[in-house]
Design an enzyme around this catalytic site. Structure first.
Site, mmCIF file in Angstrom:
data_model
loop_
_atom_site.group_PDB
_atom_site.id
_atom_site.type_symbol
_atom_site.label_atom_id
_atom_site.label_comp_id
_atom_site.label_asym_id
_atom_site.label_seq_id
_atom_site.Cartn_x
_atom_site.Cartn_y
_atom_site.Cartn_z
ATOM 1 N N PRO A 10 -3.777 -0.400 -3.581
ATOM 2 C CA PRO A 10 -2.872 -0.702 -2.472
ATOM 3 C C PRO A 10 -3.601 -0.963 -1.151
ATOM 4 O O PRO A 10 -3.147 -1.791 -0.344
ATOM 5 C CB PRO A 10 -1.993 0.550 -2.379
ATOM 6 C CG PRO A 10 -2.007 1.103 -3.759
ATOM 7 C CD PRO A 10 -3.402 0.858 -4.248
ATOM 8 N N MET A 61 -6.286 7.277 -3.072
ATOM 9 C CA MET A 61 -6.055 7.651 -4.463
ATOM 10 C C MET A 61 -4.915 6.881 -5.124
ATOM 11 O O MET A 61 -4.742 6.948 -6.331
ATOM 12 C CB MET A 61 -5.785 9.155 -4.573
ATOM 13 C CG MET A 61 -4.470 9.607 -3.983
ATOM 14 S SD MET A 61 -4.160 11.364 -4.275
ATOM 15 C CE MET A 61 -4.033 11.430 -6.052
ATOM 16 N N TYR A 62 -4.142 6.124 -4.347
ATOM 17 C CA TYR A 62 -3.079 5.340 -4.955
ATOM 18 C C TYR A 62 -3.703 4.220 -5.800
ATOM 19 O O TYR A 62 -4.389 3.343 -5.282
ATOM 20 C CB TYR A 62 -2.172 4.712 -3.896
ATOM 21 C CG TYR A 62 -1.381 5.666 -3.045
ATOM 22 C CD1 TYR A 62 -1.202 6.992 -3.414
ATOM 23 C CD2 TYR A 62 -0.809 5.241 -1.858
ATOM 24 C CE1 TYR A 62 -0.464 7.855 -2.627
ATOM 25 C CE2 TYR A 62 -0.061 6.100 -1.070
ATOM 26 C CZ TYR A 62 0.101 7.408 -1.452
ATOM 27 O OH TYR A 62 0.829 8.263 -0.659
ATOM 28 N N SER A 63 -3.439 4.233 -7.089
ATOM 29 C CA SER A 63 -3.943 3.194 -8.001
ATOM 30 C C SER A 63 -5.419 2.896 -7.756
ATOM 31 O O SER A 63 -5.844 1.741 -7.732
ATOM 32 C CB SER A 63 -3.120 1.908 -7.859
ATOM 33 O OG SER A 63 -1.799 2.119 -8.261
ATOM 34 N N GLY A 98 -7.176 2.929 -5.164
ATOM 35 C CA GLY A 98 -7.467 2.162 -3.957
ATOM 36 C C GLY A 98 -6.908 0.763 -3.937
ATOM 37 O O GLY A 98 -7.059 0.047 -2.935
#
Length: 236
Positions: free
Chosen positions: A60, A54-56, A58
C-alpha cells in the site's frame, strides 16, 4: 468535507482519513484501481492518508506513492512502523534507522483468499456467547441507522467523528463503491438522541467483543469527554 486541526500541530486535516490497508494483496491487488480510488478521495476533499509498512508487506505504501505523484504537497501522509518485517535484527521497532529505511519489506503476503471467517472461525460462530452479544448490538445499531436514514458504516463513521478526542476518522475502503458510500455520509452529524441511543446499546467504556479489547482509553469512560460541544458538532 469538514476539516479539523490535528492535535496541536496547526495542520488542518479532513474529518475522514483514507486508510490504505485494503490496497494491495490483502484487498484490491489492481494498483490502477487503487490509484483511482485514492484520487477520487482526494477529489472529494480528503487530504489525510494513513498507511503502514506491515500492510501487505509495504505494497500500500508503494501504491500511495504512485497516487500522490504531483499531489504530495496537498496531502498529510501518516504511516506506522514497529512490528517485525522479516528475519534478522533491526527489522522492526521505532528507531530512526528503521523508520527511515526504504527497504523495510520482506513479509510474504498473507493468503486471505478464503476470507476472514475461514481464518478465524471462532470469531464468526453465532453460538459463541461473545459473538451473540456482538450480533445483537449490531442488529440494534442497524435499526437505529435505518431510523436516521443512513447505512451502518455511515453511522459508525459519524459516531466516531462526534467524539471530542477524535480529529479524523480512518476509513478503509477496498473499492470505489465502498469509498463513495462512506464519503456520502461525510456531512452526517448525530444529535444527542442518536448518541444517547448508541450509549444505551453499547455503554461507554464497555467492550462487547472482548477478543478485540487491547487497551481501555480514559476518554471512553469519563462522561465529560464523550461529547463534542454543540457548536463544534455540526461545524467540525
Amino acid at each position: 468535507m469538514r476539516y479539523r486541526v490535528l492535535g496541536r500541530t496547526g495542520i488542518e486535516v479532513s474529518v475522514h482519513c483514507l486508510g490504505a490497508m485494503m490496497f494491495g494483496a490483502v484487498g484490491d491487488a489492481d494498483h490502477d484501481d487503487c490509484v483511482r480510488t485514492i484520487h477520487a478521495a482526494l477529489d472529494q476533499g480528503v487530504n489525510f492518508v494513513d498507511t503502514a509498512d506491515m500492510y501487505s508487506a509495504g505494497e500500500p505504501e508503494e501504491i500511495v506513492g504512485k497516487a500522490l505523484q504531483g499531489r504530495r504537497d496537498d496531502v498529510v501522509l501518516a504511516t506506522k512502523v514497529h512490528f517485525q518485517m522479516g528475519e534478522g535484527r533491526n527489522r522492526s521497532g521505532n528507531s530512526r534507522r528503521w523508520i527511515a529505511s526504504e527497504e523495510a519489506r520482506g513479509l510474504p503476503a498473507m493468503d486471505l483468499s478464503a476470507g476472514r471467517a475461514a481464518l478465524h472461525p471462532a470469531r464468526f460462530d453465532p453460538a459463541a456467547p461473545a459473538n451473540a452479544a456482538k450480533y445483537e448490538a449490531v442488529e440494534q445499531l442497524v435499526e437505529l441507522a435505518d431510523g436516521i436514514g443512513c447505512s451502518l458504516p455511515e453511522l459508525a463513521v459519524a459516531f466516531a467523528a462526534e467524539h471530542p478526542a477524535v480529529t479524523s476518522v480512518i476509513i478503509g475502503p477496498r473499492t470505489m463503491a465502498q469509498l463513495e458510500s462512506l464519503l456520502k455520509g461525510a456531512s452526517l452529524t448525530l444529535d444527542d438522541a442518536a448518541l444517547d441511543r448508541i450509549d444505551e446499546i453499547v455503554p461507554p467504556g464497555t467492550n462487547v467483543y472482548h477478543p478485540d479489547g487491547v487497551w481501555r482509553s480514559p476518554y471512553l469512560t469519563d462522561a465529560a469527554h464523550l461529547r463534542r460541544p454543540l457548536a463544534q458538532g455540526s461545524a467540525g
